[in-house]
Design an enzyme around this catalytic site. Structure first.
Site, PDB file in Angstrom:
ATOM      1  N   SER A 170      47.504  37.167  45.947  1.00  0.00           N
ATOM      2  CA  SER A 170      46.303  36.455  46.378  1.00  0.00           C
ATOM      3  C   SER A 170      46.647  35.318  47.333  1.00  0.00           C
ATOM      4  O   SER A 170      47.548  34.518  47.067  1.00  0.00           O
ATOM      5  CB  SER A 170      45.558  35.881  45.173  1.00  0.00           C
ATOM      6  OG  SER A 170      44.991  36.907  44.401  1.00  0.00           O
ATOM      7  N   HIS A 212      40.984  30.344  44.320  1.00  0.00           N
ATOM      8  CA  HIS A 212      41.283  30.622  42.908  1.00  0.00           C
ATOM      9  C   HIS A 212      42.770  30.468  42.584  1.00  0.00           C
ATOM     10  O   HIS A 212      43.143  30.336  41.423  1.00  0.00           O
ATOM     11  CB  HIS A 212      40.762  32.010  42.498  1.00  0.00           C
ATOM     12  CG  HIS A 212      41.567  33.165  43.006  1.00  0.00           C
ATOM     13  ND1 HIS A 212      41.191  33.900  44.112  1.00  0.00           N
ATOM     14  CD2 HIS A 212      42.722  33.726  42.562  1.00  0.00           C
ATOM     15  CE1 HIS A 212      42.067  34.867  44.313  1.00  0.00           C
ATOM     16  NE2 HIS A 212      43.012  34.784  43.390  1.00  0.00           N
ATOM     17  N   ASP A 272      36.198  31.531  48.714  1.00  0.00           N
ATOM     18  CA  ASP A 272      37.485  31.618  48.017  1.00  0.00           C
ATOM     19  C   ASP A 272      38.639  31.223  48.940  1.00  0.00           C
ATOM     20  O   ASP A 272      39.669  31.906  49.003  1.00  0.00           O
ATOM     21  CB  ASP A 272      37.705  33.028  47.477  1.00  0.00           C
ATOM     22  CG  ASP A 272      38.776  33.067  46.379  1.00  0.00           C
ATOM     23  OD1 ASP A 272      39.226  31.979  45.956  1.00  0.00           O
ATOM     24  OD2 ASP A 272      39.163  34.164  45.957  1.00  0.00           O
TER      25      ASP A 272
END
Length: 304
Positions: free
Chosen positions: A247, A128, A169
């Site tokens: 992230s 992402h 992811d």
């Protein structure tokens, strides 16, 4: 009276022979009255650090602090700061593919973290974080990374996407660094993790590079949603702060070995700040997935 206030019931005492005919002597009554009081010092005698023990306690705290500092110094050179950029369209030739120009004219679409996978320049991050680049059909998306080599030289270069797997992811970037040697992160395992174990997140929250946050493993075997809507099972839950920009960065154990990829957090509404409920993809899952992405560009499940 004092025992009642402490919530401690009186202790029973055996009566002497013929107690119904012979009243207790005064010495026995004194024993009944004062024996419980004699217990109070033992009940309230919690050990307190003495002057002799304080230096040992301070030494222990300094050792713990030094270990955390050393962990960060050893691990942070393997952590990467990722910028997602969008090229402006050329109004004079809108049909032509945009070309990379000075960064001042680029629009930052997002930021994230990653870590050096190997000495060949492969970088692991979340899908992402680079999804705009992965799905770009116009050629207007770019990705640049900030990292350092083993000599501590700062490098800012464009990275290409090698492969990605939205189901977990995960994504792999590659940067060409001739004349520079990178420091790959040290791999641990997520197989034997325990709730309560110390852990540390290193990343770039809100653009603040190489930020360290500490916490514990709060839970194991969690289930979180992936970008393609499927569930990522076996996620690690931690209270080590993970905010926007973290992230893709590593979650490491007390030895500085990566045990997960920081991925998601429950945020306080309207703030983007971590609520203390954060999740990482276990490193054992990452180790099984990334080699396929490097070699084939897609996960194993999508090649058949």
């Amino acid at each position: 009276m004092a025992l009642g206030l402490l919530g401690i019931p009186p202790l029973p005492f055996p009566a002497p022979p013929n107690s119904s005919q012979n009243p207790l002597p005064f010495t026995s009554r004194r024993a009944i009255l004062f024996s419980p009081a004699a217990l109070l010092p033992s009940l309230l005698a919690f050990p307190l650090p003495t002057h002799a023990a304080l230096p040992q306690l301070q030494d222990h705290l300094l050792q713990e602090e030094d270990r955390t500092v050393s962990l960060f110094q050893e691990t942070s050179p393997s952590v990467v700061y990722i910028n997602d950029l969008e090229l402006p369209k050329n109004p004079q030739a809108p049909s032509q593919q945009p070309m990379l120009i000075e960064d001042d004219n680029l629009k930052v679409k997002g930021t994230g973290s990653g870590f050096v996978w190997d000495k060949f320049g492969h970088i692991v991050t979340n899908y992402h974080v680079v999804s705009a680049l992965a799905t770009d059909n116009s050629g207007s998306q770019r990705c640049k990374v900030n990292l350092v080599d083993v000599k501590g030289n700062g490098i800012y270069k464009e990275a290409k996407i090698v492969g990605f797997d939205p189901e977990y992811d995960l994504a792999v970037l590659k940067v060409e660094l001739e004349g520079h040697e990178l420091k790959p992160i040290v791999f641990g395992t997520s197989r034997n993790l325990r709730v309560g174990q110390s852990c540390y997140a290193i990343g770039n929250p809100f653009g603040y590079e190489k930020t360290l946050t500490a916490g514990v493993i709060s839970g194991l075997g969690r289930e979180i949603p992936s970008p393609n809507g499927r569930a990522i099972r076996g996620a690690i839950q931690t209270d080590a702060a993970i905010s926007a920009g973290n992230s893709g960065g590593p979650l490491v154990d007390s030895y500085g070995h990566v045990i997960g990829v920081n991925t998601a957090t429950f945020t306080r509404k309207g703030t983007g700040m971590s609520s203390g409920v954060n999740f990482a993809i276990p490193i054992d899952t990452v180790v099984r997935t990334v080699p396929y992405l490097i070699v084939y560009g897609t996960p194993y499940s999508e090649r058949f």
